[in-house]
Design a protein around this motif. Sequence first.
Motif, PDB file in Angstrom:
ATOM      1  N   VAL A   1      -1.990   7.125   4.625  1.00 19.81           N
ATOM      2  CA  VAL A   1      -3.197   7.826   4.185  1.00 19.81           C
ATOM      3  C   VAL A   1      -4.230   6.774   3.802  1.00 19.81           C
ATOM      4  O   VAL A   1      -3.997   5.968   2.901  1.00 19.81           O
ATOM      5  CB  VAL A   1      -2.912   8.755   2.983  1.00 19.81           C
ATOM      6  CG1 VAL A   1      -4.196   9.477   2.563  1.00 19.81           C
ATOM      7  CG2 VAL A   1      -1.822   9.759   3.317  1.00 19.81           C
ATOM      8  N   LEU A   2      -5.360   6.776   4.484  1.00 19.91           N
ATOM      9  CA  LEU A   2      -6.443   5.860   4.147  1.00 19.91           C
ATOM     10  C   LEU A   2      -7.143   6.326   2.875  1.00 19.91           C
ATOM     11  O   LEU A   2      -7.227   7.534   2.603  1.00 19.91           O
ATOM     12  CB  LEU A   2      -7.460   5.794   5.283  1.00 19.91           C
ATOM     13  CG  LEU A   2      -6.967   5.254   6.632  1.00 19.91           C
ATOM     14  CD1 LEU A   2      -8.076   5.375   7.680  1.00 19.91           C
ATOM     15  CD2 LEU A   2      -6.506   3.812   6.497  1.00 19.91           C
TER      16      LEU A   2
ATOM     17  N   TRP B   1       2.319   5.926   2.683  1.00 19.17           N
ATOM     18  CA  TRP B   1       1.615   4.738   2.222  1.00 19.17           C
ATOM     19  C   TRP B   1       0.168   5.085   1.916  1.00 19.17           C
ATOM     20  O   TRP B   1      -0.515   5.721   2.720  1.00 19.17           O
ATOM     21  CB  TRP B   1       1.644   3.641   3.292  1.00 19.17           C
ATOM     22  CG  TRP B   1       3.001   3.076   3.582  1.00 19.17           C
ATOM     23  CD1 TRP B   1       3.820   3.391   4.625  1.00 19.17           C
ATOM     24  CD2 TRP B   1       3.699   2.080   2.818  1.00 19.17           C
ATOM     25  NE1 TRP B   1       4.984   2.669   4.571  1.00 19.17           N
ATOM     26  CE2 TRP B   1       4.940   1.842   3.470  1.00 19.17           C
ATOM     27  CE3 TRP B   1       3.409   1.364   1.669  1.00 19.17           C
ATOM     28  CZ2 TRP B   1       5.875   0.927   2.998  1.00 19.17           C
ATOM     29  CZ3 TRP B   1       4.336   0.443   1.197  1.00 19.17           C
ATOM     30  CH2 TRP B   1       5.553   0.237   1.856  1.00 19.17           C
ATOM     31  N   TRP B   2      -0.301   4.647   0.727  1.00 20.08           N
ATOM     32  CA  TRP B   2      -1.728   4.704   0.419  1.00 20.08           C
ATOM     33  C   TRP B   2      -2.341   3.393   0.914  1.00 20.08           C
ATOM     34  O   TRP B   2      -1.976   2.320   0.445  1.00 20.08           O
ATOM     35  CB  TRP B   2      -1.982   4.802  -1.088  1.00 20.08           C
ATOM     36  CG  TRP B   2      -1.467   6.001  -1.798  1.00 20.08           C
ATOM     37  CD1 TRP B   2      -0.500   6.036  -2.774  1.00 20.08           C
ATOM     38  CD2 TRP B   2      -1.921   7.354  -1.673  1.00 20.08           C
ATOM     39  NE1 TRP B   2      -0.314   7.313  -3.225  1.00 20.08           N
ATOM     40  CE2 TRP B   2      -1.175   8.150  -2.579  1.00 20.08           C
ATOM     41  CE3 TRP B   2      -2.888   7.968  -0.874  1.00 20.08           C
ATOM     42  CZ2 TRP B   2      -1.373   9.515  -2.711  1.00 20.08           C
ATOM     43  CZ3 TRP B   2      -3.088   9.345  -1.011  1.00 20.08           C
ATOM     44  CH2 TRP B   2      -2.331  10.096  -1.910  1.00 20.08           C
ATOM     45  N   LEU B   3      -3.250   3.449   1.854  1.00 18.56           N
ATOM     46  CA  LEU B   3      -3.862   2.240   2.397  1.00 18.56           C
ATOM     47  C   LEU B   3      -5.334   2.182   2.000  1.00 18.56           C
ATOM     48  O   LEU B   3      -6.172   2.903   2.558  1.00 18.56           O
ATOM     49  CB  LEU B   3      -3.718   2.216   3.919  1.00 18.56           C
ATOM     50  CG  LEU B   3      -4.351   1.034   4.659  1.00 18.56           C
ATOM     51  CD1 LEU B   3      -3.860  -0.300   4.085  1.00 18.56           C
ATOM     52  CD2 LEU B   3      -4.056   1.112   6.148  1.00 18.56           C
ATOM     53  N   GLY B   4      -5.648   1.321   1.021  1.00 19.85           N
ATOM     54  CA  GLY B   4      -7.028   1.158   0.605  1.00 19.85           C
ATOM     55  C   GLY B   4      -7.824   0.448   1.686  1.00 19.85           C
ATOM     56  O   GLY B   4      -7.424  -0.603   2.180  1.00 19.85           O
TER      57      GLY B   4
ATOM     58  N   ALA C   1     -10.729   0.973  -4.018  1.00 22.06           N
ATOM     59  CA  ALA C   1     -10.841   2.264  -3.337  1.00 22.06           C
ATOM     60  C   ALA C   1     -10.296   3.426  -4.166  1.00 22.06           C
ATOM     61  O   ALA C   1     -10.712   4.570  -3.986  1.00 22.06           O
ATOM     62  CB  ALA C   1     -10.112   2.212  -1.999  1.00 22.06           C
ATOM     63  N   GLY C   2      -9.348   3.141  -5.068  1.00 24.20           N
ATOM     64  CA  GLY C   2      -8.754   4.204  -5.876  1.00 24.20           C
ATOM     65  C   GLY C   2      -7.286   4.424  -5.599  1.00 24.20           C
ATOM     66  O   GLY C   2      -6.713   5.438  -6.003  1.00 24.20           O
TER      67      GLY C   2
END
Length: 226
Positions: free
Chosen positions: A124-125, A84-87, A92-93
């Motif tokens: 992943v932050l 997971w991409w966690l903005g 954030a991108g």
Amino acid sequence: MTSDDVTSRLLPNQQRKGGVTVAGETQNRWVARPDPAEKDATVPQAVAPANSFSVVRPQPGAVDHPAQGLPVGVTPVSAGSGWWWLGCHGGAGVTTLEHAVPGGRDAHRMWPAGVPGWPAHPVVLVCRSSYGGLTAAQRAAAQWASGALLGVDLLGLVVVADAPGRLPRPLRDFCRLVSGGVPQTWTVPWVEPWRLGNPPTTHQPSELGALRRTLTHHTHQETHRV
């Protein structure tokens, strides 16, 4: 408690030793395994491959839960085979990374809801390199370090450049401080063609290669382990 107090508690060794940075990737000594302090300094140690990764879990009670933090999803979801991409904040991108580094999914600024007995969610932050972006990442790192999140494996933090050129010294120092609160940090430089509308699958900086290899290697290992 101020944000500086949180990071002072979160980063006892980072302030003294700093991290080790290679090709935009920072691994923090304070979370390395095994503890280097327990090894004989006279014995040469093998260097881990660039795509090696060890899941680090927070120590219960070491850090207080921050007053502000990202929400946790209400509906449990399957961890799937990626991450997971966690903005940590808006803009954030995450969308850019989702296209540039296939395999991750947008968590929509919410920690994925874990379920007892299910595999943990690799997260992943993501933040920008501005003061506001790094502050948001600092809060998210403290939230994870408090141990209050169920079923989350934090893999690290991606810091996406918010402007071209070298970061000012105060932001570089702050970024180094925040990096000590997460298992691993990657940096993505400013890419002017992306700003002009070119897709993130083109004009990719070399730093994305290290990020892609590490995340793909880790999630592939975890998938076969389950």
